[in-house]
Design a protein around this motif. Structure first.
Motif, PDB file in Angstrom:
ATOM      1  N   THR A 131      -0.613  -8.202  -4.819  1.00  0.00           N
ATOM      2  CA  THR A 131      -1.071  -8.084  -6.203  1.00  0.00           C
ATOM      3  C   THR A 131      -1.586  -9.422  -6.729  1.00  0.00           C
ATOM      4  O   THR A 131      -2.592  -9.465  -7.444  1.00  0.00           O
ATOM      5  CB  THR A 131       0.066  -7.554  -7.098  1.00  0.00           C
ATOM      6  OG1 THR A 131       0.446  -6.253  -6.629  1.00  0.00           O
ATOM      7  CG2 THR A 131      -0.379  -7.437  -8.547  1.00  0.00           C
ATOM      8  N   VAL A 150      -7.418  -0.304  -6.835  1.00  0.00           N
ATOM      9  CA  VAL A 150      -5.976  -0.374  -7.047  1.00  0.00           C
ATOM     10  C   VAL A 150      -5.427   1.048  -7.114  1.00  0.00           C
ATOM     11  O   VAL A 150      -5.888   1.863  -7.919  1.00  0.00           O
ATOM     12  CB  VAL A 150      -5.635  -1.141  -8.342  1.00  0.00           C
ATOM     13  CG1 VAL A 150      -4.130  -1.146  -8.574  1.00  0.00           C
ATOM     14  CG2 VAL A 150      -6.169  -2.564  -8.277  1.00  0.00           C
ATOM     15  N   ILE A 151      -4.449   1.340  -6.263  1.00  0.00           N
ATOM     16  CA  ILE A 151      -3.841   2.672  -6.203  1.00  0.00           C
ATOM     17  C   ILE A 151      -2.387   2.548  -6.637  1.00  0.00           C
ATOM     18  O   ILE A 151      -1.642   1.705  -6.118  1.00  0.00           O
ATOM     19  CB  ILE A 151      -3.905   3.256  -4.782  1.00  0.00           C
ATOM     20  CG1 ILE A 151      -5.352   3.270  -4.269  1.00  0.00           C
ATOM     21  CG2 ILE A 151      -3.315   4.656  -4.744  1.00  0.00           C
ATOM     22  CD1 ILE A 151      -5.456   3.496  -2.790  1.00  0.00           C
ATOM     23  N   ARG A 152      -1.998   3.367  -7.570  1.00  0.00           N
ATOM     24  CA  ARG A 152      -0.603   3.393  -8.017  1.00  0.00           C
ATOM     25  C   ARG A 152       0.003   4.753  -7.696  1.00  0.00           C
ATOM     26  O   ARG A 152      -0.504   5.786  -8.121  1.00  0.00           O
ATOM     27  CB  ARG A 152      -0.508   3.121  -9.524  1.00  0.00           C
ATOM     28  CG  ARG A 152      -0.852   1.692  -9.916  1.00  0.00           C
ATOM     29  CD  ARG A 152      -0.681   1.495 -11.416  1.00  0.00           C
ATOM     30  NE  ARG A 152      -0.921   0.123 -11.824  1.00  0.00           N
ATOM     31  CZ  ARG A 152      -2.120  -0.363 -12.137  1.00  0.00           C
ATOM     32  NH1 ARG A 152      -3.174   0.437 -12.085  1.00  0.00           N
ATOM     33  NH2 ARG A 152      -2.263  -1.620 -12.491  1.00  0.00           N
ATOM     34  N   GLU A 153       1.088   4.733  -6.942  1.00  0.00           N
ATOM     35  CA  GLU A 153       1.808   5.964  -6.624  1.00  0.00           C
ATOM     36  C   GLU A 153       2.965   6.093  -7.615  1.00  0.00           C
ATOM     37  O   GLU A 153       3.701   5.130  -7.855  1.00  0.00           O
ATOM     38  CB  GLU A 153       2.331   5.923  -5.192  1.00  0.00           C
ATOM     39  CG  GLU A 153       2.863   7.258  -4.716  1.00  0.00           C
ATOM     40  CD  GLU A 153       3.224   7.237  -3.234  1.00  0.00           C
ATOM     41  OE1 GLU A 153       3.281   8.324  -2.633  1.00  0.00           O
ATOM     42  OE2 GLU A 153       3.456   6.149  -2.683  1.00  0.00           O
ATOM     43  N   HIS A 154       3.130   7.273  -8.202  1.00  0.00           N
ATOM     44  CA  HIS A 154       4.121   7.480  -9.251  1.00  0.00           C
ATOM     45  C   HIS A 154       5.225   8.428  -8.804  1.00  0.00           C
ATOM     46  O   HIS A 154       5.004   9.344  -7.995  1.00  0.00           O
ATOM     47  CB  HIS A 154       3.461   8.043 -10.517  1.00  0.00           C
ATOM     48  CG  HIS A 154       2.523   7.095 -11.180  1.00  0.00           C
ATOM     49  ND1 HIS A 154       1.238   6.891 -10.731  1.00  0.00           N
ATOM     50  CD2 HIS A 154       2.685   6.277 -12.257  1.00  0.00           C
ATOM     51  CE1 HIS A 154       0.630   6.000 -11.507  1.00  0.00           C
ATOM     52  NE2 HIS A 154       1.492   5.616 -12.439  1.00  0.00           N
ATOM     53  N   ALA A 164       5.567   4.195 -12.102  1.00  0.00           N
ATOM     54  CA  ALA A 164       4.903   3.724 -10.881  1.00  0.00           C
ATOM     55  C   ALA A 164       5.928   3.119  -9.935  1.00  0.00           C
ATOM     56  O   ALA A 164       6.763   2.310 -10.337  1.00  0.00           O
ATOM     57  CB  ALA A 164       3.828   2.707 -11.230  1.00  0.00           C
ATOM     58  N   CYS A 165       5.879   3.525  -8.646  1.00  0.00           N
ATOM     59  CA  CYS A 165       6.829   2.997  -7.669  1.00  0.00           C
ATOM     60  C   CYS A 165       6.149   2.223  -6.554  1.00  0.00           C
ATOM     61  O   CYS A 165       6.804   1.550  -5.772  1.00  0.00           O
ATOM     62  CB  CYS A 165       7.657   4.143  -7.081  1.00  0.00           C
ATOM     63  SG  CYS A 165       6.686   5.341  -6.139  1.00  0.00           S
ATOM     64  N   ARG A 199       2.288   0.080  -5.584  1.00  0.00           N
ATOM     65  CA  ARG A 199       0.918  -0.341  -5.899  1.00  0.00           C
ATOM     66  C   ARG A 199       0.265  -0.832  -4.611  1.00  0.00           C
ATOM     67  O   ARG A 199       0.819  -1.668  -3.897  1.00  0.00           O
ATOM     68  CB  ARG A 199       0.919  -1.450  -6.948  1.00  0.00           C
ATOM     69  CG  ARG A 199      -0.465  -2.080  -7.153  1.00  0.00           C
ATOM     70  CD  ARG A 199      -0.441  -3.149  -8.213  1.00  0.00           C
ATOM     71  NE  ARG A 199      -1.692  -3.919  -8.201  1.00  0.00           N
ATOM     72  CZ  ARG A 199      -2.346  -4.305  -9.288  1.00  0.00           C
ATOM     73  NH1 ARG A 199      -1.867  -4.005 -10.485  1.00  0.00           N
ATOM     74  NH2 ARG A 199      -3.464  -4.987  -9.199  1.00  0.00           N
ATOM     75  N   ASN A 256      -3.386  -2.420  -3.121  1.00  0.00           N
ATOM     76  CA  ASN A 256      -4.658  -3.066  -3.454  1.00  0.00           C
ATOM     77  C   ASN A 256      -5.535  -3.093  -2.203  1.00  0.00           C
ATOM     78  O   ASN A 256      -5.191  -3.760  -1.224  1.00  0.00           O
ATOM     79  CB  ASN A 256      -4.428  -4.491  -3.954  1.00  0.00           C
ATOM     80  CG  ASN A 256      -3.378  -4.563  -5.061  1.00  0.00           C
ATOM     81  OD1 ASN A 256      -3.614  -4.162  -6.185  1.00  0.00           O
ATOM     82  ND2 ASN A 256      -2.196  -5.069  -4.720  1.00  0.00           N
ATOM     83  N   GLU A 280      -8.961  -2.259 -14.346  1.00  0.00           N
ATOM     84  CA  GLU A 280      -7.652  -2.701 -14.838  1.00  0.00           C
ATOM     85  C   GLU A 280      -7.733  -3.160 -16.296  1.00  0.00           C
ATOM     86  O   GLU A 280      -6.762  -3.052 -17.035  1.00  0.00           O
ATOM     87  CB  GLU A 280      -7.118  -3.834 -13.975  1.00  0.00           C
ATOM     88  CG  GLU A 280      -6.433  -3.346 -12.707  1.00  0.00           C
ATOM     89  CD  GLU A 280      -5.365  -4.293 -12.252  1.00  0.00           C
ATOM     90  OE1 GLU A 280      -4.156  -3.964 -12.338  1.00  0.00           O
ATOM     91  OE2 GLU A 280      -5.734  -5.391 -11.807  1.00  0.00           O
TER      92      GLU A 280
END
Length: 354
Positions: A227, A252-256, A262-263, A265, A267, A352
């Motif tokens: 990050t 940027v990928i955020r897994e929820h 969010a758990c 991230r 890049n 972002e």
């Protein structure tokens, strides 16, 4: 008369041990060196070399032509050509990788654009794709399924079948082979695509055939960044964009979690090193592609893969939604203009800052 003819057709003299070989003509040696070195140059370096003499100018033009024929450098199942009727730019220069790789600084050289004697581009031996490399970063424990033939209800790798946004495939830790039906995204690009130059958007990825709903298109490949490194590069890209025509491809990928928190991230930067997914543009209406986070057994990180959300006709641009747009007074100055052209276009690209 017969003796004279036999003397003229006598075999060449055998070379004695230690005797120097025949000298390669200077022109042939020059061409060999040029064909080895010039395909590794970037467009600026190639342009400078082409101005030194007529021969190098012709070789440089040949390299430029062959680069425009295949952005994938023969690393995919099909060639992916560039098409430009807008300006004189024949191709976009970047280093090609079919999968996620660790960050590289500076980016490596890649041999691209030389033609073999038969007229097709030669595939560099150092760019071969291994099954392990396809997954980028692997776990120490590579336990997967032990199926000889993976079927729903029996294979533990098919536990997420039917879920839209996440999925699981067999990987390097599984007992099945590369012909397993649960390795669809690991076989590279299998639909005809092309990269087309647009006056407003720049380079865009288009379908070059009918693509049926649910068909795999490609994954988003590039450099995996921390990050902190992603923020550092984005600052550099923002400065370049403010002074010149520049487009980055840092995703940027955020897994929820189900709670919405969010758990994870991820890049992925395809600006310098990536694949054809770097040319997929945003569309405010959601586009014609669906995204799936796919995990493979033995892989530490999931991969972002694109599938056709509906039937896509030939000559249709491929697009997806980069995310939601939230413009406030604080980020209004940093927003990027959207040129998707959809009826619900918000005029701002998601990033972002927005």
């Amino acid at each position: 008369m017969v003796a004279e003819k036999m003397q003229r057709e006598s075999p060449p003299k055998k070379r004695c041990l230690g005797e120097a070989p025949d000298i390669i003509p200077a022109t042939e040696l020059f061409f060999r060196c040029a064909n080895l070195i010039l395909p590794c140059l970037n467009p600026q370096e190639l342009g400078a070399v082409s101005q030194t003499c007529k021969t190098l100018s012709l070789i440089s033009k040949s390299i430029t032509f062959h680069r425009s024929l295949d952005a994938a450098r023969s690393l995919e199942n099909l060639s992916i050509p560039f098409h430009n009727s807008i300006d004189s730019q024949r191709y976009a220069y970047f280093i090609y990788t079919p999968f996620q790789i660790p960050a590289s600084s500076p980016p490596p050289r890649q041999w691209w654009g030389a033609a073999t004697e038969c007229g097709s581009e030669s595939r560099p031996c150092f760019d071969s794709v291994s099954e392990r490399g396809r997954f980028g970063v692997s776990l120490l424990d590579e336990s997967g399924c032990e199926c000889e033939r993976c079927e729903e209800g029996y294979c533990k790798c098919l536990a997420f079948v039917g879920m839209e946004e996440i999925g699981n495939e067999c990987g390097s830790g599984c007992g099945c082979g590369s012909d397993c039906s649960n390795r669809v995204t690991q076989k590279g690009v299998s639909v005809s695509l092309k990269i087309v130059r647009d006056e407003k958007k720049g380079w865009c990825l288009y379908a070059d055939q009918l693509i049926k709903q649910g068909q795999f298109i490609c994954e988003y490949a590039g450099e995996l960044l921390t990050t902190d490194e992603a923020h550092r590069r984005q600052n550099i890209y923002d400065k370049l964009r403010s002074t010149q025509s520049f487009a980055s491809a840092l995703l940027v990928i955020r897994e929820h979690l189900p709670s919405g928190q969010a758990c994870l991230r991820i890049n992925i930067d395809a600006t310098r090193i990536g694949n054809v997914a770097r040319f997929i543009n945003h569309s405010c209406d959601g586009g014609n592609l669906s995204t799936v986070l796919l995990r493979s057994s033995g892989a530490l990180l999931p991969r972002l893969c694109f599938f056709a959300a509906r039937d896509i006709i030939a000559e249709e641009e491929l697009s997806f939604s980069y995310g939601d747009v939230r413009v406030t007074g604080e980020n209004r100055d940093n927003k990027l203009n959207c040129c998707c052209g959809s009826s619900c276009c918000l005029g701002t690209l998601p990033c972002e800052n927005t």
